[in-house]
Design a protein around this motif. Structure first.
Motif, short mmCIF file in Angstrom:
data_model
loop_
_atom_site.label_atom_id
_atom_site.label_comp_id
_atom_site.label_asym_id
_atom_site.label_seq_id
_atom_site.Cartn_x
_atom_site.Cartn_y
_atom_site.Cartn_z
N LYS A 16 0.83 -1.20 0.00
CA LYS A 16 0.00 0.00 0.00
C LYS A 16 0.86 1.26 0.00
N ARG A 17 2.02 1.18 0.65
CA ARG A 17 2.86 2.37 0.80
C ARG A 17 3.99 2.41 -0.22
N ASP A 18 3.98 1.49 -1.16
CA ASP A 18 5.12 1.36 -2.05
C ASP A 18 5.32 2.63 -2.88
N ARG A 19 6.57 2.96 -3.12
CA ARG A 19 6.91 4.17 -3.86
C ARG A 19 7.70 3.85 -5.13
N PHE A 20 7.60 2.64 -5.63
CA PHE A 20 8.40 2.23 -6.78
C PHE A 20 8.14 3.11 -7.99
N TRP A 21 6.87 3.22 -8.39
CA TRP A 21 6.57 3.98 -9.60
C TRP A 21 6.79 5.47 -9.41
N LEU A 22 6.65 5.94 -8.19
CA LEU A 22 6.99 7.33 -7.91
C LEU A 22 8.47 7.58 -8.16
N THR A 23 9.30 6.66 -7.69
CA THR A 23 10.74 6.79 -7.89
C THR A 23 11.09 6.76 -9.37
N VAL A 24 10.52 5.80 -10.08
CA VAL A 24 10.77 5.70 -11.52
C VAL A 24 10.37 7.00 -12.22
N GLY A 25 9.20 7.52 -11.86
CA GLY A 25 8.72 8.74 -12.49
C GLY A 25 9.59 9.95 -12.18
N LEU A 26 10.02 10.09 -10.92
CA LEU A 26 10.87 11.22 -10.54
C LEU A 26 12.21 11.17 -11.25
N CYS A 27 12.80 9.97 -11.34
CA CYS A 27 14.09 9.83 -12.03
C CYS A 27 13.95 10.11 -13.52
N ALA A 28 12.86 9.63 -14.11
CA ALA A 28 12.64 9.90 -15.53
C ALA A 28 12.42 11.39 -15.77
N LEU A 29 11.64 12.04 -14.93
CA LEU A 29 11.35 13.46 -15.10
C LEU A 29 12.62 14.30 -14.95
N THR A 30 13.42 13.99 -13.93
CA THR A 30 14.66 14.75 -13.71
C THR A 30 15.61 14.57 -14.88
N ALA A 31 15.78 13.33 -15.34
CA ALA A 31 16.65 13.08 -16.49
C ALA A 31 16.14 13.81 -17.73
N ALA A 32 14.83 13.81 -17.92
CA ALA A 32 14.26 14.51 -19.07
C ALA A 32 14.54 16.00 -19.01
N LEU A 33 14.46 16.58 -17.81
CA LEU A 33 14.73 18.01 -17.66
C LEU A 33 16.20 18.32 -17.90
N ILE A 34 17.09 17.38 -17.57
CA ILE A 34 18.52 17.58 -17.83
C ILE A 34 18.78 17.63 -19.34
N PHE A 35 18.15 16.73 -20.08
CA PHE A 35 18.44 16.63 -21.51
C PHE A 35 17.61 17.57 -22.37
N LEU A 36 16.48 18.04 -21.85
CA LEU A 36 15.57 18.84 -22.66
C LEU A 36 16.23 20.07 -23.29
N PRO A 37 16.99 20.87 -22.54
CA PRO A 37 17.60 22.06 -23.18
C PRO A 37 18.50 21.71 -24.35
N PHE A 38 19.24 20.62 -24.21
CA PHE A 38 20.16 20.24 -25.28
C PHE A 38 19.42 19.63 -26.47
N GLN A 39 18.36 18.90 -26.18
CA GLN A 39 17.55 18.35 -27.26
C GLN A 39 16.94 19.49 -28.09
N ILE A 40 16.55 20.55 -27.41
CA ILE A 40 15.98 21.70 -28.11
C ILE A 40 17.06 22.43 -28.90
N ILE A 41 18.21 22.67 -28.26
CA ILE A 41 19.30 23.38 -28.93
C ILE A 41 19.75 22.64 -30.18
#
Length: 796
Positions: A16-41
């Protein structure tokens, strides 16, 4: 520390308290934000620098097409009723290499690569960032599963997973891309090991052993060493009670996992045994000490400060620093949490694991144990103790009795101490004195600012940890924000440091694809001049300029015998015209603005052919088709004793044979007279080429599993092919299997009879039959073994 067994109780509440998908989502979102400026450039086509540009993008794109059967046609498909495999030999890999051995280190066994094959080949350059985002998400998910056993509040497991995923090691190794695959998959194996030990879960550990071994055999060696350290340290602190049953289970699953994963490993191992880069072992003082004192200082600093760009060094002028992945930095807090944990706990397995790893890092022979005792220095195993350090950090944060402030001050002072390198006086002789021994002061200041700024923020947050729920959330937000900003700056330093050099990178890659339509029909090699790395992969052509560490080992021995340095790349200078003739180079491709430089470098022998996109093509006036014979031979030792230019010309005049082959096959050729071993002018080279053309193959075809040719001979003779020798080749002359000679210190020849001959070379990786059989048998055993325990658990 809370007992791991106790932490596995109340599974329903935990779900009930598991945070697995939250962790996956946060890591994916952070990585996406790191790469987004360069992908746009970059307009969607993200390029970084060095290895990422020259290898990772091209390898992913090329192999996507290769495994789908695009490119060269099928070769010989069956012999005596036995079918032969296809898609085993890559002509676009240097002078030609077995694809399994050339790319299993990079991507051939990676699940992330095989996932990418679901997409069209043309999409791959634009999918590099999304794939990296997915890898970071997988790393976070695996780290969370491992961490949740060791925390009271699962929110701290999320925090620890993010610390691991966005550690300095993770950010640094974006440059190498396929190293992130290892970072992503390792926590899953450690989690599976704990599941087997503490929960009696069967089959999972064997599966992840196989997956990690298939993913990268090079890193797997280090993982085995670390797992031994991990297990022994837990055993000696009483955290594991070793029984015969547990020992037997772990031994069985370890061996079963290796058996399932050996599909690529055994062929790669047989190939690597012939590679001088992997058989060079330290000796003497090299076992015990590094040659430069700066190496020790760099190791120590790498544990507390954020990493430099992989190819730019801030401080050090000596030692092996660049490209080594030497960083064990945890985002925001550095070692502050680890030190706090260290001071608060006694007799703890994690302290022992980290202490042992620190000793291994400082003793060369122990450090090299993570790489099968190879003499080359790397720190590409630091991600494993980093996972333990992340767990230590959040355990210190979770314990209200742990002092966080004092360690933070100590780490801050250690960071400030590195200012000594910027302030130390340096005598300039008659020019007076200067301050600092920095190689790149600007990057150092940026790194130091991030290190100190992170600690200041961390200290401020730590003072508010009385409210545990708010503290955890704020710390998580701070870690992710810090990781995002530092990741952008870190990539930016490396990317924009080569901005001018790479300004035409995408244009060259795209234009090189169009070259395939401009080339005339036929199979031959190309060369490039002052162009970006590995254009041959984009043209799907065998190219003399190639950047890859794991090509066929005979390529290394061939070039070395001629006096060329071939370590991680092939790049013979354009002035060695005889080499181009010997290796059947028909065209040289260069940027349009390099035409004048090329003509000055090569002199005569090349004629302007055409311009396509931004490239100019020059055709070799002295092009020699693949597959030809000689009248003379010379001992291979003679070739090795000559200057490079003369040695190349000599091999156009005579075939290089070993003493054993001279005894067995010397009757078909005449020893080259001594007076013909001395003068090597351009005019004589042209005459030698004319003689070779007279006895060249009437046809030569490259295939996806080797090559075929036809030749008409007036007498029995050895037919030479400038294709790297490999134990995986089998030759058939007129349908009969024929011995392959290793000639010219790394190339191939076969004996053909008088008259018309049809020649077929078929490549099957040496050892593949055995490894495939073992893997298939192991999969059957694993399925039965795992299925039995699943059935037994459900039937209870």
């Amino acid at each position: 520390m809370m007992d791991a067994v106790n932490l596995s109780r109340r599974p329903q509440l935990r779900r009930k308290r598991d945070r697995f998908w939250l962790t996956v989502g946060l890591c994916a979102l952070t990585a996406a934000l790191i790469f987004l400026p360069f992908q746009i450039i970059d307009g969607g086509f993200f390029h970084y620098a060095g290895d990422f540009n020259g290898q990772q993008i091209g390898f992913y794109r090329y192999m996507n097409g290769f495994v789908k059967g695009m490119g060269y046609p099928d070769g010989l498909t069956s012999v005596n009723g036995h079918s032969l495999p296809s898609n085993t030999f890559s002509w676009a890999t240097d002078l030609g290499s077995g694809v399994m051995n050339a790319y299993s280190f990079y991507l051939y066994g990676s699940p992330f690569f095989w996932l990418s094959t679901l997409f069209p080949q043309s999409w791959l350059p634009y999918l590099m960032c999304p794939l990296l985002v997915f890898k970071f998400a997988v790393a976070g998910g695996g780290a969370y599963l491992y961490m949740r056993r060791y925390v009271k509040n699962l929110d701290y497991a999320v925090l620890a997973a993010c610390l691991y995923t966005f550690s300095g090691f993770g950010i640094y190794n974006i440059f190498f891309n396929h190293f992130i695959d290892v970072v992503a998959l390792f926590p899953w194996m450690l989690w599976a090991l704990d599941e087997c030990i503490y929960n009696g879960r069967r089959g999972l550990f064997a599966f992840f052993v196989a997956l990690n071994l298939l993913n990268n055999y090079f890193f797997f060696v280090g993982q085995v060493v670390f797992l031994i350290i991990y297990f022994v340290c837990k055993l000696t602190t009483g955290e594991i009670k070793l029984t015969r049953g547990l020992f037997g289970t772990l031994a069985f699953e370890s061996l079963l996992g290796v058996a399932m994963g050996c599909l690529l490993v055994w062929p790669a191992f047989l190939s690597l045994l012939q590679n001088p880069r992997t058989t060079d072992i330290s000796s003497g003082w090299g076992f015990l000490t590094y040659s430069a004192v700066q190496q020790y200082l760099a190791i120590l600093v790498s544990w507390i400060l954020p990493p430099d760009s992989p190819y730019i060094v801030s401080i050090w002028s000596e030692g092996t620093i660049k490209w080594t992945s030497m960083t064990a930095y945890l985002p925001l807090c550095s070692l502050a949490g680890v030190v706090a944990y260290w001071r608060a706990r006694r007799g703890d397995s994690r302290k022992r694991i980290v202490a042992v790893c620190a000793v291994f890092a400082l003793v060369p022979v122990l450090n090299s144990a993570f790489y099968a005792f190879n003499a080359s220095y790397y720190a590409r195993w630091y991600y494993m103790p980093l996972l333990i350090m992340a767990a230590m950090t959040v355990n210190a944060w979770e314990d209200p009795d742990t002092d966080l402030e004092r360690p933070t001050g100590a780490i801050a002072w250690a960071m400030l101490a590195t200012l000594a390198f910027a302030l130390v006086p340096v005598s300039e002789g008659e020019d007076g004195w200067s301050l600092g021994v920095m190689e790149n002061p600007e990057q150092y200041l940026a790194v130091l600012a991030f290190g100190l700024g992170g600690l200041i923020l961390y200290q401020w947050l730590a003072r508010g940890r009385a409210e545990q729920k708010q503290f955890c959330r704020r710390m998580l937000a701070a870690v992710l924000a810090f990781s995002c900003v530092f990741g952008i700056v870190h990539i930016g330093i490396g990317k924009f440091g080569q901005w001018n050099y790479d300004s035409d990178l995408v244009e060259q890659y795209q234009d090189s694809i169009a070259l395939q339509e401009a080339f005339p029909e036929g199979d031959w090699r190309v060369d490039t001049y002052n162009a970006h790395d590995n254009l041959g992969l984009w043209m799907d052509k065998s190219c003399l300029q190639f950047f890859d560490s794991t090509v066929a080992p005979s390529i290394l021995s061939f070039y070395s015998s001629l006096g060329f340095v071939r370590d991680v790349r092939s790049n013979p200078d354009a002035s060695y015209y005889a080499l181009r003739g010997l290796l059947s180079v028909r065209f040289t491709i260069m940027p349009e603005d390099e035409r004048q430089n090329f003509e000055s470098a090569v002199g005569s022998g090349w004629t302007y052919y055409d311009s396509v996109g931004g490239f100019a093509l020059y055709e070799n006036d002295n092009y020699l088709p693949m597959g030809f014979t000689y009248e003379y031979y010379v001992p291979e030792d003679t070739v090795e004793s000559m200057f490079t230019g003369d040695a190349c010309a000599l091999l156009v005049r005579a075939l290089g044979l070993s003493e054993e082959d001279i005894a067995a096959y010397g009757q078909y050729l005449t020893p080259l007279p001594e007076e013909m071993q001395q003068e090597f002018t351009y005019e004589q080279y042209v005459q030698d080429l004319a003689l070779r053309r007279q006895s060249a193959c009437s046809s030569f075809r490259m295939t996806n599993n080797g090559f075929g040719a036809e030749i008409q001979l007036e007498r029995p003779n050895l037919v030479f092919f400038s294709v790297p020798y490999d134990d995986g080749f089998t030759a058939y002359v007129n349908g009969q299997e024929t011995e392959i000679l290793r000639v010219d210190n790394g190339l191939m020849a076969v004996l053909c009879p008088e008259g018309q001959s049809t020649i077929d070379f078929v490549y099957v990786p040496a050892g593949l039959s055995l490894s495939r059989t073992v893997t298939l048998a192991a999969l059957v055993v694993w399925a039965a073994y795992t299925g039995f325990f699943v059935w037994r658990r459900r039937s209870r």
